[in-house]
Enzyme design. Structure first.
Site, PDB file in Angstrom:
ATOM      1  N   HIS A 153     -36.824  35.999  28.143  1.00 15.28           N
ATOM      2  CA  HIS A 153     -36.914  37.283  27.415  1.00 15.28           C
ATOM      3  C   HIS A 153     -35.559  37.991  27.374  1.00 15.28           C
ATOM      4  O   HIS A 153     -35.499  39.216  27.307  1.00 15.28           O
ATOM      5  CB  HIS A 153     -37.964  38.211  28.034  1.00 15.28           C
ATOM      6  CG  HIS A 153     -39.261  37.538  28.347  1.00 15.28           C
ATOM      7  ND1 HIS A 153     -40.308  37.465  27.468  1.00 15.28           N
ATOM      8  CD2 HIS A 153     -39.663  36.850  29.457  1.00 15.28           C
ATOM      9  CE1 HIS A 153     -41.308  36.786  28.011  1.00 15.28           C
ATOM     10  NE2 HIS A 153     -40.934  36.389  29.223  1.00 15.28           N
ATOM     11  N   SER A 274      -9.509  40.662  13.440  1.00 18.29           N
ATOM     12  CA  SER A 274     -10.087  41.611  12.495  1.00 18.29           C
ATOM     13  C   SER A 274      -8.952  42.191  11.667  1.00 18.29           C
ATOM     14  O   SER A 274      -7.840  42.378  12.169  1.00 18.29           O
ATOM     15  CB  SER A 274     -10.800  42.711  13.275  1.00 18.29           C
ATOM     16  OG  SER A 274     -10.807  43.912  12.539  1.00 18.29           O
ATOM     17  N   LYS A 280      -9.567  42.859  18.327  1.00 15.34           N
ATOM     18  CA  LYS A 280     -10.739  41.994  18.203  1.00 15.34           C
ATOM     19  C   LYS A 280     -10.400  40.501  18.277  1.00 15.34           C
ATOM     20  O   LYS A 280      -9.375  40.063  17.781  1.00 15.34           O
ATOM     21  CB  LYS A 280     -11.468  42.249  16.876  1.00 15.34           C
ATOM     22  CG  LYS A 280     -12.051  43.634  16.736  1.00 15.34           C
ATOM     23  CD  LYS A 280     -13.201  43.889  17.697  1.00 15.34           C
ATOM     24  CE  LYS A 280     -14.431  43.080  17.343  1.00 15.34           C
ATOM     25  NZ  LYS A 280     -15.014  43.498  16.060  1.00 15.34           N
ATOM     26  N   GLU A 287     -20.689  32.254  14.581  1.00 14.66           N
ATOM     27  CA  GLU A 287     -21.438  33.048  13.597  1.00 14.66           C
ATOM     28  C   GLU A 287     -21.648  32.267  12.300  1.00 14.66           C
ATOM     29  O   GLU A 287     -22.693  32.361  11.658  1.00 14.66           O
ATOM     30  CB  GLU A 287     -20.706  34.352  13.312  1.00 14.66           C
ATOM     31  CG  GLU A 287     -20.697  35.297  14.510  1.00 14.66           C
ATOM     32  CD  GLU A 287     -19.684  36.412  14.332  1.00 14.66           C
ATOM     33  OE1 GLU A 287     -19.935  37.308  13.521  1.00 14.66           O
ATOM     34  OE2 GLU A 287     -18.617  36.356  14.984  1.00 14.66           O
TER      35      GLU A 287
END
Ligand code: ARG
Length: 477
Positions: A153, A274, A280, A287
């Site tokens: 979970h 970024s 970043k 992704e």
């Protein structure tokens, strides 16, 4: 091909709609191999003589050279790769070339080409999956001491070895290999000699033809042979499940590389910056795998819908089979090496991992087990342990920090050996069952996978099975 039957040219838009040469040119090598075998079969059947067969074969080889050297001019008017090559053959060798299509249809021709291509593609993908498996096994071996929380979970649940977590993906990928092998086997049947739909009328030796192309067997029904694309569905299904697996690994890596988890640092070679935020380092590879999963599953859905309710036998709808197959194989061939690199180069923060084990009361189940070993029924042990956790929470302590006096207040089953029973080491050590996370077990699994993958690499895989020499890798447009 419009021969003598038509009086008008195709409407411009119809010509564009009808043409598949924009994408099926990728089948050129398979088409030429199929035609060479077909020419030999025609020779055996007495349709062409030895000299004619030789001229056809030489002509086809010369065309293959033209295409691979980018010297071939493809024509949309000629619709597809089959007509483009045949027209060029006739241009090169004259009327002998006009004999090649005797007893053959583009229907059995295209099914043959796509099957050859699918076999080659499945073999390449299997190789790439096994490289990713090897990267996971190596990283598991390299980081074999690192302990992380396992989650259920997405809540911290129990300590496990990071290696155990990585090997879970090796298991998934091993099943993917089985699926890709099954897809290759499904493709490994020759439809050549099925004609347009009814079979061949010139006594073609289909078995010899099939084996000259490296097929394991021949199709048994001409109607099925020209309209069956189940092998392509199998390939797209195998790829879909693979992508679902990669998307799960991707999600773990996205989470783990976040500041919140801080468990791994992905290498610069696979992270991006970024345009606005200079600090970043984004896990774009992971992704993109997550994102492209939808596209690959979409390709499977697309082909399923193309096949749904198609009457026998060939229908032009089937021309829609190729793009989903090509796009899917391209996608997985693009992603798998990036994943192997990402796994090989990731750095693990063992200190942060250990911190993550400290809070969250991960020792609770070991505490309950301690009590059950002393004869306390599990339900009662569960309740007692819950009370100890509550007490620890009240005092703002972890379970190992809680004094024995606090344990004994809840139950007099506790003695000072309880602290040894709730260490991370003992929680790992006692999971000795097959499939458990005990360090000895996991080490043995790493060794087992190392041996298995080394054996596959040294050619144990196809066990002497003949495969078509697919040259897609070398002659990519
Ligand atoms: N380009 C076609 C395809 O991809 C080849 C087969 C055409 N057959 C036909 N009867 N029109 O399916």
């Amino acid at each position: 091909m419009r021969g003598g039957r038509f009086e008008k040219r195709l409407h411009d838009a119809m010509r564009r709609l009808n043409a598949s040469i924009g994408f099926d040119r990728r089948l050129y090598r398979e088409d030429i191999d199929g035609s060479i075998s077909w020419a030999r079969a025609l020779e055996k059947a007495g349709i062409v003589d030895a000299d004619e067969a030789r001229r056809i074969v030489d002509g086809l080889e010369a065309i293959a050279e033209e295409i691979s050297a980018d010297r071939f001019s493809f024509s949309e008017d000629l619709e597809d790769i089959h007509m483009n090559i045949e027209a060029r053959l006739i241009e090169r060798i004259g009327s002998t070339g006009e004999k090649l299509h005797t007893g053959r249809s583009r229907n059995d021709q295209v099914a043959t080409d796509l099957r050859l291509w699918a076999k080659g593609a499945a073999g390449r993908v299997i190789g790439l999956i096994e490289e990713l498996m090897a990267a996971l096994v190596d990283t598991a071996g390299r980081e074999s001491d690192v302990v992380i929380p396992a989650y259920t979970h997405l809540q911290r649940a129990q300590p496990v070895l990071l290696a155990h977590h990585l090997l879970a993906y090796v298991e998934m990928l091993a099943r993917d290999v089985v699926r890709f092998r099954a897809a290759a086997d499904a493709a490994d049947v020759s439809p050549l000699g099925s004609g347009a739909c009814a079979g061949n009328q010139f006594g073609i030796d289909r078995e010899a033809l099939a084996s000259s192309l490296g097929f394991a067997g021949v199709t048994r029904n001409s109607l099925d042979a020209v309209s069956d694309r189940d092998f392509a569905l199998d390939l797209l299904h195998a790829a879909s499940v693979l992508m679902v697996h990669l998307s799960r690994l991707a999600e773990d890596l996205v989470l783990w590389s976040s500041a919140e988890f801080g468990l791994v640092r992905l290498d610069d070679s696979v992270t991006t910056g970024s345009s606005m935020l200079p600090q970043k380092r984004n896990p774009d590879a992971a992704e993109l795998a997550r994102g492209k999963c939808g596209r690959v599953v979409g390709n499977l859905t697309s082909l399923l819908m193309t096949l749904k309710a198609l009457p026998l036998a060939y229908n032009k709808d089937l021309q829609e089979d190729k793009e989903p197959v090509f796009d899917t194989v391209d996608t997985v061939e693009l992603i798998l090496p990036v994943f192997a690199e990402m796994i090989r180069t990731m750095r693990v923060d063992a200190g942060r991992a250990a911190e993550r084990l400290r809070d969250g009361y991960l020792e609770a189940i070991s505490l309950a087990d301690y009590l059950t070993r002393r004869g306390v029924p599990f339900r009662e042990a569960h309740r007692i342990t819950g009370e100890v956790v509550l007490e620890a929470e009240r005092r703002g302590r972890t379970l190992p920090e809680l004094p024995l006096e606090a344990y004994r207040k809840v139950s007099d089953h506790f003695d000072d050996d309880v602290f040894e029973a709730i260490t991370v080491e003992s929680a790992l050590r006692d999971k000795t069952v097959v499939g458990g996370t005990a360090p000895d077990r996991v080490r043995a699994e790493i060794e087992r996978w190392r041996r298995e993958l080394a054996g596959r690499k040294s050619g144990g895989r196809r066990r002497g099975k003949k495969t078509h020499d697919n040259r897609e890798g070398r002659a990519r447009e």
